[in-house]
Design a protein around this motif. Structure first.
Motif, short mmCIF file in Angstrom:
data_model
loop_
_atom_site.label_atom_id
_atom_site.label_comp_id
_atom_site.label_asym_id
_atom_site.label_seq_id
_atom_site.Cartn_x
_atom_site.Cartn_y
_atom_site.Cartn_z
N ALA A 73 2.41 -3.54 17.76
CA ALA A 73 3.41 -4.60 17.95
C ALA A 73 4.72 -3.98 18.41
N ILE A 74 5.48 -4.74 19.18
CA ILE A 74 6.71 -4.22 19.78
C ILE A 74 7.67 -3.68 18.73
N GLN A 75 7.66 -4.29 17.54
CA GLN A 75 8.57 -3.83 16.49
C GLN A 75 8.20 -2.43 16.01
N HIS A 76 6.91 -2.12 15.98
CA HIS A 76 6.49 -0.78 15.57
C HIS A 76 6.72 0.23 16.69
N VAL A 77 6.36 -0.16 17.90
CA VAL A 77 6.50 0.74 19.04
C VAL A 77 7.95 1.18 19.22
N ALA A 78 8.88 0.26 18.97
CA ALA A 78 10.31 0.60 19.13
C ALA A 78 10.72 1.73 18.22
N GLY A 79 10.00 1.95 17.14
CA GLY A 79 10.36 3.00 16.19
C GLY A 79 9.70 4.34 16.44
N MET A 80 8.75 4.41 17.42
CA MET A 80 8.04 5.68 17.60
C MET A 80 7.76 6.03 19.06
N GLU A 81 8.20 5.20 20.00
CA GLU A 81 7.83 5.41 21.40
C GLU A 81 8.46 6.66 22.01
N GLU A 82 9.48 7.23 21.35
CA GLU A 82 10.10 8.45 21.87
C GLU A 82 9.40 9.72 21.37
N SER A 83 8.28 9.57 20.66
CA SER A 83 7.50 10.73 20.21
C SER A 83 7.03 11.52 21.43
N ASP A 84 6.94 12.85 21.29
CA ASP A 84 6.53 13.68 22.43
C ASP A 84 5.10 13.35 22.87
N ILE A 85 4.18 13.29 21.90
CA ILE A 85 2.79 12.97 22.19
C ILE A 85 2.33 11.89 21.22
N ILE A 86 1.70 10.84 21.74
CA ILE A 86 1.21 9.74 20.90
C ILE A 86 -0.31 9.67 21.04
N TRP A 98 0.81 -1.22 0.00
CA TRP A 98 0.00 0.00 0.00
C TRP A 98 0.85 1.27 0.00
N LYS A 99 2.00 1.21 0.67
CA LYS A 99 2.86 2.37 0.78
C LYS A 99 4.32 1.94 0.61
N PRO A 100 5.20 2.86 0.17
CA PRO A 100 6.61 2.51 -0.01
C PRO A 100 7.33 2.38 1.33
N LYS A 101 8.43 1.66 1.32
CA LYS A 101 9.18 1.39 2.56
C LYS A 101 9.76 2.66 3.18
N ASP A 102 9.98 3.70 2.38
CA ASP A 102 10.50 4.96 2.91
C ASP A 102 9.59 5.55 3.98
N LEU A 103 8.33 5.14 4.00
CA LEU A 103 7.36 5.68 4.95
C LEU A 103 7.16 4.77 6.16
N GLN A 104 7.89 3.66 6.23
CA GLN A 104 7.68 2.68 7.30
C GLN A 104 8.35 3.09 8.60
N VAL A 105 7.59 3.04 9.69
CA VAL A 105 8.11 3.29 11.03
C VAL A 105 8.26 1.96 11.75
N GLY A 106 9.37 1.77 12.46
CA GLY A 106 9.55 0.54 13.24
C GLY A 106 10.97 0.03 13.18
N GLN A 107 11.18 -1.11 13.81
CA GLN A 107 12.54 -1.67 13.89
C GLN A 107 13.11 -1.97 12.52
N THR A 108 12.28 -2.42 11.59
CA THR A 108 12.77 -2.71 10.25
C THR A 108 12.49 -1.56 9.29
N GLY A 109 12.02 -0.44 9.84
CA GLY A 109 11.81 0.77 9.05
C GLY A 109 12.65 1.90 9.61
N LYS A 110 12.02 3.03 9.89
CA LYS A 110 12.74 4.18 10.42
C LYS A 110 12.30 4.47 11.85
N THR A 111 13.23 5.02 12.61
CA THR A 111 12.94 5.45 13.98
C THR A 111 12.64 6.94 13.95
#
Length: 347
Positions: A293-306, A266-279
């Motif tokens: 999933a833990i793999q996704h959370v690891a890539g965005m859990e440092e966001s200021d507001i979720i 659905w979307k290109p990998k450049d837009l992927q957040v997570g352990q196998t994407g971008k942090t």
């Protein structure tokens, strides 16, 4: 190998077109933490041609010393001369730790250098710390202290591995961009510069660069975005991402996604957040139709507001969210978009 000879935390300060890459500043920030634990200093290694004037910038971000290898052979990145230069610096100065960014350049350079200096390399690390190895004392086995513990996703991101290199030096790691924090720049800092040049002898291994073609794209790098509207499999279809795009447009944000969305095409990998994407570390992160999933959370859990929107009240994403809405995203997101439009129009 006498491990005691190896001292200091070294950072490969990647530069492209005589501009220091952001990952170098991130690594210097982490290097400061590691060096403090080891009671040592931080050295940046700057390779390139006519790059000496960049040294003070590295000092502003935490480098105590900058080793500059300045040579025309290093003007454009090529594997052989860069690997020769960095390996020569390591053999000459004997650092205890060497950090390299897990960029296209770093992923090419790091393994080749580690092989030349006969040490290990842990790739794509997300956590670095100083500690004991083995992590828990084992009867009859020596537990070594002050080791670099390198943590990275393994088996496609399905588990986390912590790796050490207790018997060889330097301890080397490539580190994913966006996971380490830069320090606040020290204005006016001046670098202690040491010039070193191992000499270069071009041969059949030296690739000749005939032309450099730069890609032009209108896509915003999600790692730079202040507001991210991220969608998961729960969005339902690629067409349904239109409602996320509408929300992102109102907020002046950028659309991103989970791995499931990329795997579905659905979307290109450049837009992927997570352990196998971008942090990412945006000011606001919308997790829409994402289970957490833990793999996704690891890539965005440092966001200021979720902000999480999901129809499953038990979705793990709510455990890390600052604000959560349980319900149908197809109803909630358009209403949220309209409310924000009205709020903005009223100001």
């Amino acid at each position: 190998m006498s491990l005691e000879e190896y001292k200091g935390v070294y950072v490969f300060a990647q530069q492209v077109d005589n501009e220091i890459s952001s990952i170098a500043f991130e690594l210097l920030g982490k290097a400061k933490d590691l060096a403090k634990d080891l009671d040592t200093d931080v050295t940046a290694v700057l390779l390139g041609s006519e790059v000496k004037d960049l040294a003070d910038k590295l000092a502003e971000y935490g480098a105590d010393k900058v080793i500059v290898v300045d040579d025309p052979e290093l003007k454009v990145y090529r594997t052989e001369p860069y690997a020769h230069a960095l390996a020569s610096v390591i053999n000459e100065y004997k650092p205890e730790i060497v950090l390299v960014g897990a960029t296209a350049i770093g992923r090419d350079l790091g393994p080749r250098v580690s092989a030349r200096v006969a040490t290990g390399l842990t790739a794509d690390c997300t956590v670095l710390e100083i500690g004991d190895f083995p992590l828990q004392a084992i009867p009859g086995q020596e537990q070594k202290h002050n080791q670099l513990l390198m943590t990275r996703p393994a088996f496609g991101g399905n588990t986390i591995a912590t790796i050490a290199c207790p018997d060889n030096r330097p301890q080397m790691a490539t580190v994913r961009a966006g996971v380490m924090q830069k320090i606040e720049p020290i204005k006016g800092a001046k670098a202690v510069v040491e010039e070193f040049n191992p000499g270069f002898t071009p041969d059949h291994k030296y690739v000749e660069i005939l032309d450099v073609v730069k890609a032009v794209t209108d896509t915003v790098d999600i790692m730079d975005a202040k507001i991210l509207v991220s969608g998961g499999r729960g969005v339902g279809s690629p067409e349904n991402f239109k409602i996320l795009e509408d929300l992102a447009e109102v907020l002046g944000g950028t659309v991103s996604c989970s791995r499931a969305v990329v795997d579905s095409g659905w979307k290109p990998k450049d837009l992927q957040v997570g352990q196998t994407g971008k942090t990412v570390r945006p000011n606001v992160y919308f997790a829409i139709g994402i289970s957490g999933a833990i793999q996704h959370v690891a890539g965005m859990e440092e966001s200021d507001i979720i902000v999480a929107i999901n129809k499953d009240a038990d979705a793990p994403i709510f455990d890390v969210a600052d604000y959560g809405i349980v319900g149908d995203l197809n109803k909630i997101v358009p209403k949220l978009t309209e409310s924000l439009k009205a709020e903005i129009a009223a100001k």
